[in-house]
Design a protein around this motif. Sequence first.
Motif, PDB file in Angstrom:
ATOM      1  N   SER A 108       0.834  -1.206   0.000  1.00  0.00           N
ATOM      2  CA  SER A 108       0.000   0.000   0.000  1.00  0.00           C
ATOM      3  C   SER A 108       0.867   1.254   0.000  1.00  0.00           C
ATOM      4  O   SER A 108       1.708   1.434   0.876  1.00  0.00           O
TER       5      SER A 108
ATOM      6  N   HIS B 182     -10.230  -5.515  -1.956  1.00  0.00           N
ATOM      7  CA  HIS B 182     -10.102  -5.871  -0.544  1.00  0.00           C
ATOM      8  C   HIS B 182     -11.466  -5.829   0.133  1.00  0.00           C
ATOM      9  O   HIS B 182     -12.232  -4.874  -0.021  1.00  0.00           O
TER      10      HIS B 182
ATOM     11  N   HIS C 112      -7.733  -1.396  -3.075  1.00  0.00           N
ATOM     12  CA  HIS C 112      -7.649  -1.624  -1.630  1.00  0.00           C
ATOM     13  C   HIS C 112      -8.576  -0.620  -0.950  1.00  0.00           C
ATOM     14  O   HIS C 112      -8.211   0.520  -0.686  1.00  0.00           O
TER      15      HIS C 112
ATOM     16  N   ASP D 100      -1.267 -13.635   0.939  1.00  0.00           N
ATOM     17  CA  ASP D 100      -1.227 -12.254   1.419  1.00  0.00           C
ATOM     18  C   ASP D 100       0.142 -11.952   2.010  1.00  0.00           C
ATOM     19  O   ASP D 100       0.869 -11.097   1.529  1.00  0.00           O
TER      20      ASP D 100
ATOM     21  N   LYS E  45      -5.930  -4.022  -8.704  1.00  0.00           N
ATOM     22  CA  LYS E  45      -6.405  -4.165  -7.325  1.00  0.00           C
ATOM     23  C   LYS E  45      -7.016  -2.844  -6.847  1.00  0.00           C
ATOM     24  O   LYS E  45      -6.536  -1.762  -7.173  1.00  0.00           O
TER      25      LYS E  45
ATOM     26  N   ASN F 222      -1.683  -1.677  -8.668  1.00  0.00           N
ATOM     27  CA  ASN F 222      -2.481  -1.125  -7.561  1.00  0.00           C
ATOM     28  C   ASN F 222      -2.090   0.319  -7.256  1.00  0.00           C
ATOM     29  O   ASN F 222      -1.670   0.646  -6.148  1.00  0.00           O
TER      30      ASN F 222
END
Length: 246
Positions: A42, A131, A101, A209, A99, A72
């Motif tokens: 992230s 997510h 999140h 993960d 992705k 992402n």
Amino acid sequence: MIIDVHAHLGKDCVFDEDFTAEDQFNKHKDWQISKTILQPASCHDLDTVISQHDAIATLIQQYPNQFYGMANPNPHLPDSKYEAEIRRCVEELGFIGVKIHTFAHAVNPSGVAGRKVFTLAQKLNLPVMIHTGAGIPFANPANLIPIAEEFPDLKIVMAHCGMMIMAGEAYLAMKRCPNIYADITWTAGFNIKRWSDELGANRFMFGSDHADNAGTELAKINSCGLSESQQEWLLSKTALSIYNLS
């Protein structure tokens, strides 16, 4: 064959993790994992996520058919910059997914930032991983129902199946929307078994993960009562289908 569809590479500025290539190689060796789809950790700014995407691309070039990429960038980036980075990842770096999140980037799947991801993914024929679980209300799996119905041809991969606390909503979303799939990270074995029996094992995929969580996730698949055929779907066949892997 075992395919890990949910793994990270890079330093995480939200959860203070540092996901390394060494972790991934050790995971492959220790648990006989054949392929891993890597996504950045992230991060919020464009320069950092570009750097992490490039690091993933380097690993893919060095170890083809062993590692794959999932983009992402922060969906709150300006639209033109977000789309340019996604297109770079797909068209130049060969990435195979994108992705969202919801927690780390504070993204409402039905909001402006969330919608642009699904719209672009449909144009590029990319599966979208999103997510779910920690980070409600945006991470509630039920939020995916209207999106999945609006984009019925788009493959949506629900990460974590709601992380137990939202498992009921995960089940409802998958039962209602056949284009929603899931990785089973942080999901109870009894749910994996019941959902595989009712919804089909071809809707679920193995993920770690965290690299040091791979053994735990594999143990759930091996011990929750799945048939050999169901295990094959979770370990590789669903991922091969969703991401068109060789």
